[in-house]
Write a protein that holds these residues in place. Structure first.
Motif, short mmCIF file in Angstrom:
data_model
loop_
_atom_site.label_atom_id
_atom_site.label_comp_id
_atom_site.label_asym_id
_atom_site.label_seq_id
_atom_site.Cartn_x
_atom_site.Cartn_y
_atom_site.Cartn_z
N SER A 97 -8.02 9.71 -6.27
CA SER A 97 -7.81 8.97 -7.52
C SER A 97 -8.49 9.69 -8.67
O SER A 97 -9.31 10.55 -8.45
N GLY A 141 -16.11 -0.66 9.63
CA GLY A 141 -15.27 -1.73 10.18
C GLY A 141 -15.22 -2.96 9.30
O GLY A 141 -14.19 -3.61 9.17
N HIS A 161 -15.38 -5.40 5.88
CA HIS A 161 -14.86 -5.36 4.51
C HIS A 161 -13.82 -4.27 4.37
O HIS A 161 -13.82 -3.50 3.41
N LEU A 162 -12.96 -4.19 5.35
CA LEU A 162 -12.12 -3.04 5.54
C LEU A 162 -11.20 -2.75 4.36
O LEU A 162 -11.27 -1.69 3.74
N VAL A 163 -10.38 -3.70 4.01
CA VAL A 163 -9.41 -3.43 2.94
C VAL A 163 -10.11 -3.40 1.59
O VAL A 163 -9.83 -2.56 0.74
N ALA A 164 -11.06 -4.31 1.40
CA ALA A 164 -11.81 -4.32 0.14
C ALA A 164 -12.59 -3.02 -0.01
O ALA A 164 -12.70 -2.48 -1.11
N LEU A 196 -11.83 -0.03 1.39
CA LEU A 196 -10.85 1.03 1.13
C LEU A 196 -10.43 1.03 -0.34
O LEU A 196 -10.23 2.09 -0.94
N ALA A 197 -10.35 -0.17 -0.91
CA ALA A 197 -9.90 -0.30 -2.30
C ALA A 197 -10.87 0.34 -3.29
O ALA A 197 -10.49 0.65 -4.42
N GLN A 198 -12.12 0.53 -2.87
CA GLN A 198 -13.09 1.15 -3.77
C GLN A 198 -13.18 2.66 -3.57
O GLN A 198 -13.78 3.36 -4.38
N ALA A 199 -12.60 3.16 -2.48
CA ALA A 199 -12.73 4.59 -2.17
C ALA A 199 -11.95 5.44 -3.15
O ALA A 199 -10.81 5.12 -3.47
N SER A 200 -12.57 6.52 -3.62
CA SER A 200 -11.87 7.44 -4.51
C SER A 200 -11.61 8.78 -3.82
O SER A 200 -11.12 9.71 -4.44
N ALA A 218 1.76 4.06 -2.87
CA ALA A 218 1.37 5.45 -2.62
C ALA A 218 2.57 6.39 -2.75
O ALA A 218 2.44 7.50 -3.26
N TYR A 253 -3.14 4.36 5.63
CA TYR A 253 -3.41 5.07 4.37
C TYR A 253 -3.80 6.52 4.63
O TYR A 253 -3.29 7.45 3.98
N LEU A 263 0.83 -1.21 0.00
CA LEU A 263 0.00 0.00 0.00
C LEU A 263 0.87 1.26 0.00
O LEU A 263 0.71 2.15 -0.84
#
Lengths: 450, 450
Positions: A450, A415, A417-420, A422-426, A245, A344, A241
Motif C-alpha cells: 500500500s 492468529g 484479530h486476524l482480519v482486523a 491484516l487490514a492494518q498491514a502495509s 485487489a 490475500y 477482498l
C-alpha cells in the motif's frame, strides 16, 4: 468451504492429500511433502502460462493505465505549422533592427491573428500583424515581438526592441515530424502518455485490455455481509477482498460472491463464466475436507494442478485453466485457500503478477524495501513465510535520517484479530525457507502492498 | 487560447498583467513580480480552501480507495460462534487422554457437521461428531481432533492422538467482540480493509466520496484528436492529460474537451457545470493575450485569484471558486496554463494535493526521493523549477548497491520534443528558488509521478 484456520496454524496447512483415497498418512505440518514446490517454482509455472491479452483498439478516454501494443506515430508535424510562442506581433525582423526605447519604430498592423485562425495575410516590408500564442505565423514574417516590447497598438504599433532571429517562432515539426515515433509499444499509458498520443493526432490506441476476473468465494457458511446470520453462518469477506485487489491491480473485477459447497452449482457457474472472463479466482474448498468443492469440481478436469507450495500461509494452491473450447482457450483458474490471510498472500504472490503480465505491464512485482524487524516471530522451517507487517519510517538519529521498520500487523500472534490485523498491514515480510526465528533487529525484505 | 510556449521560455511566463489596462511595464521574466507568491504560499491558500467532501454511504463494492468517515464496528462477535479450525472430529477431550497410535480409541460418530450447518447435536460422553473447518462446535464438545489423527471413519472413528485443551477450537469473539472497532474513521479503504468491513458484517460504509472534476481545455485552435486539422488547428491534448491525471489521483473525471475562445460559451458552460461537479480544471487562457478567455470570464467574478506564483513552469495560476448559490458552495476552480508541461506541473503541485484532501486522504503529497543529477540544466533565479526527469536506479559498485539518478526527460533542452519528452518523465525534479545551475553530480529532490 472456507478454510477459516489461523494462518499460522501450520497443522491445517498440510499437503492436501486426496481425500477420496483415504490416505492415512500423517503429514508433518512443518515438513513439506516431497512433491511440494518452492514459491519461485510455482510462480514460474504460473507466469509460463500467461501472456499479454490480445490487443484491442480503445478510445483514448479508456486507455489510461493500459499498455500499448503498437508504436504511436505522429500523424502530422508537431506543431503542424510555424506558430507564435508569445502574444505579440508577427514582424519582418529587418524592419526593426534599430528599434529601442529611445527610438521606437511604428508600423501599420494589417491583421489580427487569433489562435485557431486559418488566415494567412502576406506581410510586405514595413507591415506587421498582431498575433496570439499558437496562431500561425503569416507568410513573410520571420520573428515575433512580444506584447511587452510594444505599445499594444491596434491599427499601428510602436515597437521598442529589435527581435532576435526567428524570435518566439515555434517551427513546424520542431517537436516531432510526421511519422516520428512518440510512444513505444510496451509503454504503460500514464496520463502524460495519453496526452502524447492525443497530441500526435491519435484518437484511439491499440492496447492489451484489462483482464476480466471473476471472483468467487465458496462455502455454505457464507452469507452476504449485512444479511442476518444464524448459528453456523458468517459474512463472506473474501470476494470483497479479492475483487478489490483485482481492481487495484488493474483488472476488471466481476464479483460473483459466495456459492455453497455444491459441486453441481459450482460447475455450472464456472461453465457459464468461462466464455466471458479471462481469469477466475476462487477461494476456499482446496484443502482436505469432505466438502472441498473446488477440488472436487476442478481436479477431474485434469487442467488444474493442486500441488502444495512451500509457503506459509498459502500452502494449498490450485492453478490451471478451464478446458479450452474450439473457439477459445479457457480462462485461467486460481484456486486459493479460504482463510482470508492465506487468500490475500496467495493473491499477492501469484495472482497479481499474473494479472500484470496479462496487462502487458513491464513490471510484474510489487516494490520491496529492506526493513528492521521490531517484534520478532517464528516461521516454519522449509517454507517461505509471508507475514503481514506494518511498515513505518522512524528517525534513527543518524545522518541518513530514517530507518524503515516492520512489525507484525496482528498483536499477540498472527492468529488473533486476524482480519482486523491484516487490514492494518502495509506490507508482507518475506521470510526465507530456512529461517525459523525472526528476531527484533533482524533486517528483512518487505513487499510493500500500500 | 492555449499557451503553447516552451516551458523554459521564461519570457512568456511573465506576471500576467491585466491586458485591459494597457500596462506598458516590461516585466523581467527572471524576476518575479513583487506580489508573486512562493509555491508553498500558493499551496497553503489552495489547501486552506479545501476540506474532505461531505460523507455519503456507499456499498462495499464501490468503497475501494475511498476514506472512511466513520469508525466501523463489528456487528456480532467475530467469529460469531465457537467453530472448528480444522477438518476432523469434535470430541470431549477427557474421553481421549490415553489415545495413541499403539492404543487407538474408537468412538461412535453421532453427526456430520458441515460448514454452514445450523445443527447443534449435544455430545454425550463417549460420542464424537465429524466436523468441517468453520462449522460450529456442538454443545458438549471441547476440542477438535484433526482428520490426520484418525482413520476418517464415518459411523465410528479410531483416534490415535489425544487432543490438547481446546485444540483447534476458534472461540466466539476471539478476533473481535460485537461493538469492537475494526476500522478507524480516516482509514483509506485498501482491499484488506474493505474485507475487514465485510467480515465485521457491514454491507455499506460512510465515506468521503470521490470528487467529480470537470476538465476543460480552452482555445479556438484546438480540435478533437483524430479530427482533420486545417492550418491553425492542433489536437487538444490537455483535456486528456488532466482527465487521466484526475482519475489516477482518485477523482472522477468529466472530460468536457476543448471550448473556443468565446467568453459567452465558456461562461454558460461553467454555469451549467457548477451544480454537478466539485471541481473545474481549466487550461489555457490565463496569460496576457487579447483572447485570454478564462481570465476574461473568471476575473470579474471576484472569487478567482490570478496571482502569479514563483515557479517555472506554471507561473500564471488561477485558483478560486465559482460563486456560491443559496443551495451550495460553488465548485473549486483551477485555471492552469495552457502549455502541456505547465499544465501538468501545475496539476501535480496544486490540484493533486487538493484532490487528496477532498478525498479525505491522510497523505496529500507524492513520494519524493533524492537523486543524483546526470545531465545538468539551468533554472531561473527567484523561482522554484519543476523539471520533468527520467528516474533510474543504477548499480554504483558500493555495498548499498544502487544509486538513484535523474536526467531531464527532453534531450536538447526542455523546449524541444515537449510532449513526447514529458511522456517519458517518471518524476519532477524540484529546483529551489535560489538555484540557477543544476550540474551533473548534484543531489536533488525528485517527486515521483509514476
Amino acid at each position: 468451504m472456507t478454510d477459516t484456520e489461523r494462518p499460522d496454524a501450520g497443522a491445517r496447512d498440510t499437503a492436501p492429500g486426496d481425500h477420496a483415497n483415504h490416505s492415512h498418512t500423517r503429514t508433518d505440518a512443518c515438513a513439506p511433502a516431497a512433491s511440494a514446490r518452492t514459491v519461485a517454482e510455482q510462480l514460474a509455472i504460473v507466469l509460463a502460462s500467461v501472456a499479454p491479452l490480445s490487443p484491442v483498439r480503445v478510445e483514448l478516454d479508456a486507455a489510461r493505465g493500459l499498455v500499448l501494443a503498437e508504436d504511436v506515430l505522429t500523424v502530422t508535424d508537431t506543431p503542424p505549422f510555424d506558430n507564435s510562442a508569445m502574444d505579440g506581433y508577427a514582424v519582418i525582423r529587418s524592419d526593426l533592427l534599430s528599434a529601442s526605447p529611445q527610438n521606437p519604430i511604428t508600423l501599420p498592423v494589417i491583421a489580427d491573428l487569433a489562435a485557431g485562425t486559418a488566415e494567412n495575410p502576406r506581410l510586405l516590408p514595413g507591415q506587421v500583424a498582431r498575433i496570439m500564442t499558437g496562431a500561425p505565423i503569416p507568410d513573410g514574417a520571420d520573428a515575433v515581438v512580444p506584447i511587452e516590447d510594444t505599445d499594444q497598438g491596434i491599427e499601428r504599433v510602436a515597437i521598442v526592441r529589435a527581435p532576435g532571429a526567428a524570435a518566439h517562432v515555434r517551427r513546424a515539426g520542431e517537436d516531432a515530424h510526421a511519422g516520428d515515433r512518440v510512444l513505444r509499444a510496451g509503454s504503460v499509458l500514464w496520463p502524460t502518455r495519453v496526452a502524447a498520443a492525443a497530441s500526435a493526432g491519435t484518437s484511439s490506441v491499440l492496447v492489451h485490455p484489462a483482464p476480466r476476473v471473476a471472483v468467487i468465494s465458496t462455502g455454505s457458511e457464507l452469507v452476504t455481509p449485512g444479511s442476518p446470520t444464524r448459528r453456523g453462518q458468517i459474512p463472506d469477506s473474501n470476494s470483497f477482498l479479492l475483487s478489490a485487489a483485482v481492481a487495484e491491480a488493474g483488472g476488471i473485477a466481476v464479483r460473483i460472491g459466495a456459492v455453497p459447497d455444491d459441486d453441481d452449482v459450482l460447475r455450472a457457474l464456472l461453465a457459464e463464466l468461462a466464455g466471458s472472463v479471462d481469469v477466475i479466482v476462487l477461494s476456499g474448498g482446496v484443502s482436505v475436507g469432505a466438502y472441498d468443492v473446488v477440488k472436487a469440481v476442478l481436479k477431474p478436469l485434469g487442467t488444474v494442478d493442486f500441488g502444495p507450495v512451500k509457503m506459509q500461509p498459502g500452502k494449498p494452491q490450485g492453478f490451471g485453466r478451464w478446458p479450452a473450447t474450439e473457439q477459445a482457450a479457457g480462462p485461467l483458474i486460481f484456486a486459493l485457500p479460504g482463510n482470508p490471510v492465506s487468500a490475500y498472500v496467495s493473491f499477492e504472490v501469484f495472482v497479481r503478477p499474473a494479472l500484470q503480465r496479462l496487462l502487458g505491464r513491464p513490471i510484474l512485482h510489487r516494490r520491496t524495501v529492506t526493513a528492521t524487524v521490531v517484534d520478532g516471530w517464528r516461521s516454519p522451517p522449509g517454507r517461505a513465510q509471508y507475514m503481514p507487517v506494518i511498515v513505518t519510517n522512524r528517525t534513527d538519529g543518524t545522518e541518513n535520517g530514517t530507518r524503515t521498520e516492520a512489525r507484525p500487523a496482528s498483536r499477540g500472534g498472527s492468529g488473533s484479530h486476524l482480519v482486523a490485523g491484516l487490514a492494518q498491514a502495509s506490507g508482507l515480510a518475506i521470510v526465507p525457507e530456512d529461517a525459523t526465528h525472526i528476531r527484533g533487529g533482524d533486517v528483512i525484505t518487505v513487499m510493500l502492498t500500500s
